[in-house]
Design an enzyme around this catalytic site. Structure first.
Site, PDB file in Angstrom:
ATOM      1  N   ASP A  44       0.841  -1.195   0.000  1.00  0.00           N
ATOM      2  CA  ASP A  44       0.000   0.000   0.000  1.00  0.00           C
ATOM      3  C   ASP A  44       0.879   1.249   0.000  1.00  0.00           C
ATOM      4  O   ASP A  44       2.031   1.212   0.443  1.00  0.00           O
ATOM      5  CB  ASP A  44      -0.903   0.012   1.237  1.00  0.00           C
ATOM      6  CG  ASP A  44      -2.015  -1.018   1.158  1.00  0.00           C
ATOM      7  OD1 ASP A  44      -2.324  -1.477   0.044  1.00  0.00           O
ATOM      8  OD2 ASP A  44      -2.574  -1.364   2.223  1.00  0.00           O
ATOM      9  N   TYR A  72       6.761  -8.359   8.397  1.00  0.00           N
ATOM     10  CA  TYR A  72       6.441  -6.938   8.535  1.00  0.00           C
ATOM     11  C   TYR A  72       6.702  -6.448   9.957  1.00  0.00           C
ATOM     12  O   TYR A  72       6.699  -7.236  10.910  1.00  0.00           O
ATOM     13  CB  TYR A  72       4.951  -6.689   8.229  1.00  0.00           C
ATOM     14  CG  TYR A  72       4.508  -7.051   6.849  1.00  0.00           C
ATOM     15  CD1 TYR A  72       4.535  -6.113   5.820  1.00  0.00           C
ATOM     16  CD2 TYR A  72       4.039  -8.325   6.562  1.00  0.00           C
ATOM     17  CE1 TYR A  72       4.105  -6.442   4.537  1.00  0.00           C
ATOM     18  CE2 TYR A  72       3.611  -8.668   5.282  1.00  0.00           C
ATOM     19  CZ  TYR A  72       3.649  -7.725   4.279  1.00  0.00           C
ATOM     20  OH  TYR A  72       3.230  -8.062   3.012  1.00  0.00           O
ATOM     21  N   ASP A  86      -6.577   1.702   8.670  1.00  0.00           N
ATOM     22  CA  ASP A  86      -5.295   2.356   8.944  1.00  0.00           C
ATOM     23  C   ASP A  86      -5.527   3.857   9.037  1.00  0.00           C
ATOM     24  O   ASP A  86      -6.641   4.344   8.801  1.00  0.00           O
ATOM     25  CB  ASP A  86      -4.231   2.010   7.888  1.00  0.00           C
ATOM     26  CG  ASP A  86      -4.619   2.436   6.476  1.00  0.00           C
ATOM     27  OD1 ASP A  86      -5.262   3.494   6.312  1.00  0.00           O
ATOM     28  OD2 ASP A  86      -4.279   1.711   5.519  1.00  0.00           O
ATOM     29  N   ARG A 179      -3.226  -4.779   8.259  1.00  0.00           N
ATOM     30  CA  ARG A 179      -4.116  -3.798   8.890  1.00  0.00           C
ATOM     31  C   ARG A 179      -5.371  -4.456   9.442  1.00  0.00           C
ATOM     32  O   ARG A 179      -5.964  -3.967  10.409  1.00  0.00           O
ATOM     33  CB  ARG A 179      -4.450  -2.656   7.933  1.00  0.00           C
ATOM     34  CG  ARG A 179      -4.997  -3.038   6.594  1.00  0.00           C
ATOM     35  CD  ARG A 179      -4.948  -1.820   5.653  1.00  0.00           C
ATOM     36  NE  ARG A 179      -4.961  -2.211   4.268  1.00  0.00           N
ATOM     37  CZ  ARG A 179      -6.055  -2.223   3.513  1.00  0.00           C
ATOM     38  NH1 ARG A 179      -7.219  -1.864   4.023  1.00  0.00           N
ATOM     39  NH2 ARG A 179      -5.976  -2.586   2.246  1.00  0.00           N
TER      40      ARG A 179
END
Length: 306
Positions: A44, A72, A86, A179
């Site tokens: 993203d 991540y 988010d 997310r």
């Protein structure tokens, strides 16, 4: 500078915030002067970190990279929810309920293993031929099927009980929305949560420590040394054993025929096994061991890179 057709390999990019994965590819097409470039796993715009980019003949490997596990580092804020899950989205709800660090740590550990995850509305998943984010932008929410994901490891890295902000590291399967993990963490804690940062620290074989910034790639382009930044295509498949073909085996591979083990040195003899296949010291294909109609096993071309 090399001609565009001479560039083949994998470039590990440290994607900056504010860029889409397509933006990165577009910039690199200009630097490499070729359209034969693709990436191996969308990030993203708000996310940073490892974005494997495939150049020239290596583009055939992009789908394999997209399917590999990713790691991540995610930053989260408890006490609020947004429409995108988010902090790029609009706040839809707030909660005054806070959580203690031990509770956050315990809730995160409960995510480990195989489970079903509901994709967020702001995602590229298609339902009825439409991208979910296209419907979400119109204020439409639709039912969508849950997808199986696997969380190999998840760990709380930091948490400030005063600000209710923290971070966690996670290694997960393809298709996992981090997310959404953050959103679901809020649910498990009896409050709300939104992701405020995301950095991909590893994509398959490629760690962040080996990634180049776009500025570093541009300097290499200006100095005529782009090729030095490229990793060989077979670097994506180092988890698989190496197999060497003899002349006869290579001839059969070129014709798409199966190859007997006597012509494939080092080949595993287990059905379903994948391997890196070389001829004359050059990586040629990804091979797969499978059954023959007449019985027995042989090596088949799974994906050619010649």
């Amino acid at each position: 500078m090399k001609a565009a057709s001479e560039y083949h390999g994998v470039l590990i990019v440290d994607k900056p915030a504010g860029f889409t994965s397509h933006d990165v590819v577009a910039k690199l097409r200009g630097m490499f002067r070729t359209r034969r470039i693709g990436h191996g796993g969308t990030l993203d715009p708000m996310a940073t970190g490892v974005l494997p980019v495939f150049v020239g003949g290596a583009t055939k490997a992009a789908d394999f990279a997209a399917a590999q596990d990713k790691s991540y580092l995610a930053g989260f804020t408890l006490g609020c929810a947004t429409d995108t899950q988010d902090t790029t989205g609009t706040v839809t709800e707030v909660s005054g309920r806070s959580a203690a660090a031990p509770a956050v740590e315990s809730a995160l550990r409960a995510f480990e293993g195989r489970q079903m995850q509901l994709p967020p509305m702001y995602s590229a998943v298609q339902v009825g031929g439409q991208r979910l984010y296209e419907l979400a932008r119109k204020g439409v929410e639709v039912a969508r099927p849950e997808r199986e994901i696997f969380i190999q490891q998840i760990q709380l890295e930091s948490f400030d009980e005063g600000t209710q902000k923290g971070s966690f590291s996670v290694t997960c399967s393809k298709g996992t929305y981090v997310r959404t993990l953050v959103h679901d963490l809020g649910v498990r804690l009896g409050t709300l949560a939104a992701m405020h940062s995301l950095q991909r620290t590893r994509a398959g074989q490629y760690p962040l420590s080996e990634a180049y910034t776009l500025e570093a790639v541009q300097r290499a382009a200006d100095e005529g040394r782009l090729g030095a930044l490229l990793r060989p295509t077979d670097s994506l498949f180092l988890e698989y054993p190496a197999v060497t073909l003899d002349d006869y085996g290579w001839k059969r591979a070129q014709n798409g025929a199966f190859i007997g083990f006597s012509h494939a040195g080092g080949c595993p003899q287990e059905r379903g096994a994948l391997c890196r296949v070389y001829y004359d010291g050059v990586f040629r294909l990804l091979g797969r061991v499978d059954a023959l109609e007449k019985g027995g096993l042989a090596l088949f071309v799974h994906k050619n890179f010649f």
